[in-house]
Scaffold this motif. Structure first.
Motif, PDB file in Angstrom:
ATOM      1  N   SER A  11      -6.355  -5.348  -2.874  1.00 46.68           N
ATOM      2  CA  SER A  11      -5.050  -4.689  -2.913  1.00 46.68           C
ATOM      3  C   SER A  11      -3.988  -5.698  -2.484  1.00 46.68           C
ATOM      4  O   SER A  11      -4.286  -6.703  -1.845  1.00 46.68           O
ATOM      5  CB  SER A  11      -5.018  -3.457  -2.002  1.00 46.68           C
ATOM      6  N   ALA A  12      -2.738  -5.420  -2.859  1.00 51.72           N
ATOM      7  CA  ALA A  12      -1.647  -6.339  -2.534  1.00 51.72           C
ATOM      8  C   ALA A  12      -0.361  -5.534  -2.390  1.00 51.72           C
ATOM      9  O   ALA A  12      -0.211  -4.456  -2.968  1.00 51.72           O
ATOM     10  CB  ALA A  12      -1.494  -7.413  -3.610  1.00 51.72           C
ATOM     11  N   MET A  13       0.580  -6.085  -1.585  1.00 48.82           N
ATOM     12  CA  MET A  13       1.852  -5.402  -1.359  1.00 48.82           C
ATOM     13  C   MET A  13       2.942  -6.445  -1.135  1.00 48.82           C
ATOM     14  O   MET A  13       2.695  -7.510  -0.549  1.00 48.82           O
ATOM     15  CB  MET A  13       1.737  -4.458  -0.162  1.00 48.82           C
ATOM     16  N   ARG A  14       4.132  -6.138  -1.614  1.00 47.59           N
ATOM     17  CA  ARG A  14       5.294  -7.021  -1.439  1.00 47.59           C
ATOM     18  C   ARG A  14       6.227  -6.404  -0.409  1.00 47.59           C
ATOM     19  O   ARG A  14       6.618  -5.235  -0.518  1.00 47.59           O
ATOM     20  CB  ARG A  14       6.023  -7.203  -2.767  1.00 47.59           C
ATOM     21  N   PHE A  15       6.600  -7.201   0.622  1.00 47.25           N
ATOM     22  CA  PHE A  15       7.519  -6.793   1.676  1.00 47.25           C
ATOM     23  C   PHE A  15       8.810  -7.612   1.534  1.00 47.25           C
ATOM     24  O   PHE A  15       8.760  -8.840   1.427  1.00 47.25           O
ATOM     25  CB  PHE A  15       6.916  -7.056   3.061  1.00 47.25           C
ATOM     26  N   ASP A  16       9.933  -6.926   1.540  1.00 45.31           N
ATOM     27  CA  ASP A  16      11.238  -7.591   1.411  1.00 45.31           C
ATOM     28  C   ASP A  16      12.155  -7.065   2.506  1.00 45.31           C
ATOM     29  O   ASP A  16      12.643  -5.939   2.454  1.00 45.31           O
ATOM     30  CB  ASP A  16      11.833  -7.317   0.036  1.00 45.31           C
ATOM     31  N   ALA A  17      12.393  -7.902   3.539  1.00 45.64           N
ATOM     32  CA  ALA A  17      13.204  -7.472   4.674  1.00 45.64           C
ATOM     33  C   ALA A  17      14.671  -7.294   4.281  1.00 45.64           C
ATOM     34  O   ALA A  17      15.340  -6.380   4.766  1.00 45.64           O
ATOM     35  CB  ALA A  17      13.077  -8.490   5.810  1.00 45.64           C
ATOM     36  N   ASP A  18      15.185  -8.164   3.392  1.00 43.02           N
ATOM     37  CA  ASP A  18      16.591  -8.053   2.995  1.00 43.02           C
ATOM     38  C   ASP A  18      16.866  -6.728   2.290  1.00 43.02           C
ATOM     39  O   ASP A  18      17.899  -6.086   2.504  1.00 43.02           O
ATOM     40  CB  ASP A  18      16.964  -9.220   2.080  1.00 43.02           C
ATOM     41  N   THR A  46      12.460  -2.948   1.657  1.00 43.78           N
ATOM     42  CA  THR A  46      11.522  -2.258   0.773  1.00 43.78           C
ATOM     43  C   THR A  46      10.128  -2.861   0.890  1.00 43.78           C
ATOM     44  O   THR A  46       9.956  -4.021   1.277  1.00 43.78           O
ATOM     45  CB  THR A  46      11.973  -2.359  -0.694  1.00 43.78           C
ATOM     46  N   MET A  47       9.148  -2.040   0.549  1.00 41.78           N
ATOM     47  CA  MET A  47       7.770  -2.490   0.391  1.00 41.78           C
ATOM     48  C   MET A  47       7.196  -1.765  -0.819  1.00 41.78           C
ATOM     49  O   MET A  47       7.473  -0.594  -1.047  1.00 41.78           O
ATOM     50  CB  MET A  47       6.939  -2.197   1.647  1.00 41.78           C
TER      51      MET A  47
END
Length: 526
Positions: free
Chosen positions: A319-326, A329-330
């Motif tokens: 599994s994989a996930m993208r985290f974007d602090a700016d 969102t995830m």
């Protein structure tokens, strides 16, 4: 089963066969068979024996058709159907119990992680408090030092006393302890970085601090035996023995059970390993892609505005996930293990491929026509590594350029040069006479020293560079690239000016093979 139960079954089965059983007695018979496997087996044997007797006496099927009680075959079918329903309910119940166990285990692990995170935050707050106290202490010490300096100047400006006690000798302050070693450079390939301009020396001990990797790959091993592979370009910071901060670039972590809890921090997420293999890619904006390749991790989202339940995510294998602090969102993404160097063999021997080319870590038993077919992609196989020819090696070409005509191509490699051998193999499965077109590119980290495309040169080099134990096409079988008067219909290869990339466009209804000889890695890289 006791004799009383057996007698009761005999009585009920006899009534059933004679058609004299009541509805209540029929329900009792079904209940006894459902409650006991032994009773079920006994009933089946009884009914089978009765069926044989009816057949022998010519009475099978003589039971009156207008009675409400079901005949023996119908009863047997009901028994079998009821038994299957019982087994199905038991299987469903066991599966539900297994799902509950897995869910409870995951919830327990997450709860333990959140408690560890809370304790870590408390410890961090305590450290900030101690750091503030140290700052205040340093300020106070500086003020006292200024007062002492002013006092010493005032004393020095006074006339010296004629008689005074001997001046005590002041000893030098003790040297501060050496900073702890947090990691060791265990492997390196073509490295240019901020610590040593001449390259990374395997065995170099590293203290906490930044790492700016401009070129190459580096493997670091920590005291806990956790290992990370960093791919340039990358910026990272070694925090301590169990924590790394990746600011930019790509990283793969292999964490054994002894290093459970190893952390990699990024601008958007903190990833805590729970006994696994995972990979990270941080882009220039600070967003991070987390790919779990084996085991599982807990990822803490660092963007503001999320409560604890939303911030902590458990990610499992594949599994994989993208985290974007700016963006705050995830989101889930497709896992892509091929994007990363998962082992040092990947670093040394796995090239980057594009288009229809697919690299495979495989050793097929046969590379003859018809044994390894595919219409839409070209296989790239690593045949042998670190081959040192005893003399000159005949190849088709060594110079960069675009080639569409191959007849008569001939060149040579000098002796004393170690090479790794790769084979491009395309054997389309299309109907004979049908031509298909595929194209792609392969890029290596070391220069391509020679390319072999002609059948006689391929045949002559199989023994030295071919896969050990694999069967190759015999003499007389076409395996070469084909020239054409119309360049738009010819097989084409392009060797780049830096000799790191080879592009191919193949058009065939039969077998095409190309052997690529690449400079072997230096001994210190392996």
């Amino acid at each position: 089963m006791d004799s009383a139960s057996q007698d009761n079954l005999n009585y009920l089965l006899t009534l059933s066969l004679e058609g004299a059983i009541s509805a209540g007695q029929c329900d009792e018979l079904h209940r006894l068979m459902a409650e006991s496997d032994e009773a079920m087996a006994y009933c089946l044997d009884f009914l089978d024996t009765a069926a044989c007797l009816y057949k022998a006496q010519g009475r099978l099927g003589a039971v009156e058709q207008d009675r409400d009680v079901p005949d023996t075959p119908e009863m047997l079918g009901e028994v079998i159907e009821r038994d299957e329903q019982i087994h199905a309910r038991e299987a469903a119940h066991l599966a539900e119990m297994r799902r509950d166990e897995i869910r409870k285990a995951a919830e327990t692990a997450l709860a333990r992680f959140r408690e560890q995170e809370r304790l870590r935050q408390e410890e961090l707050a305590h450290r900030r408090y101690l750091a503030r106290r140290r700052q205040l202490a340093v300020g106070a010490f500086a003020a006292v030092a200024l007062v002492l300096i002013a006092l010493s100047i005032w004393v020095a400006s006074r006339p010296a006393a004629p008689i005074g006690p001997p001046v005590a000798e002041v000893s030098d302050p003790p040297e501060p302890p050496a900073p702890p070693i947090v990691a060791v450079v265990s492997r390196a390939s073509n490295v240019r970085w901020n610590r040593l301009d001449a390259g990374a020396v395997v065995g170099t001990e590293l203290i906490a601090g930044p790492i700016a990797l401009d070129e190459g790959f580096m493997e670091l091993t920590f005291p806990s035996q956790a290992r990370i592979i960093i791919e340039a370009p990358a910026d990272a910071n070694l925090v301590d023995e169990r924590r790394v901060r990746l600011i930019r670039g790509m990283l793969t972590a292999h964490v054994p059970e002894s290093a459970r809890g190893f952390e990699v921090e990024t601008p958007s997420a903190r990833v805590t390993d729970l006994g696994t293999e995972f990979a990270l890619a941080v882009d220039a904006g600070g967003a991070v892609d987390v790919h779990v390749l084996d085991g599982w991790v807990a990822a803490s989202f660092t963007a503001p505005g999320h409560d604890d339940q939303q911030r902590v995510k458990a990610l499992y294998q594949d599994s994989a996930m993208r985290f974007d602090a700016d963006q705050g969102t995830m989101q889930s993404i497709d896992v892509d293990g091929e994007r990363f160097a998962r082992s040092w063999d990947d670093v040394l021997y796995k090239p980057r491929v594009d288009g229809a080319v697919r690299f495979e870590w495989s050793t097929p038993a046969s590379l003859r026509k018809g044994d390894l077919r595919h219409d839409t992609f070209i296989r790239l196989l690593l045949e042998r590594t670190d081959v040192l020819p005893g003399g000159e090696t005949r190849v088709s070409l060594t110079a960069p350029g675009r080639y569409t005509s191959f007849a008569g191509l001939s060149d040579s490699l000098g002796a004393g040069v170690s090479v790794d051998s790769y084979l491009l193999h395309w054997d389309p499965a299309s109907v004979v006479g049908t031509r298909r077109i595929v194209s792609g590119r392969v890029t290596f980290r070391r220069p391509i020293l020679g390319v072999i495309v002609l059948a006689d040169q391929l045949n002559a080099s199989d023994a030295m560079f071919g896969l050990s134990g694999a069967a190759y096409p015999t003499k007389g079988i076409s395996r070469r690239l084909e020239s054409a008067s119309d360049v738009h219909n010819a097989d084409t290869i392009v060797l780049s000016d830096d000799r790191l990339s080879l592009e191919v466009k193949l058009q065939a209804s039969s077998l095409d093979q190309v052997r690529i000889l690449v400079a072997a890695p230096a001994v210190e890289e392996r």
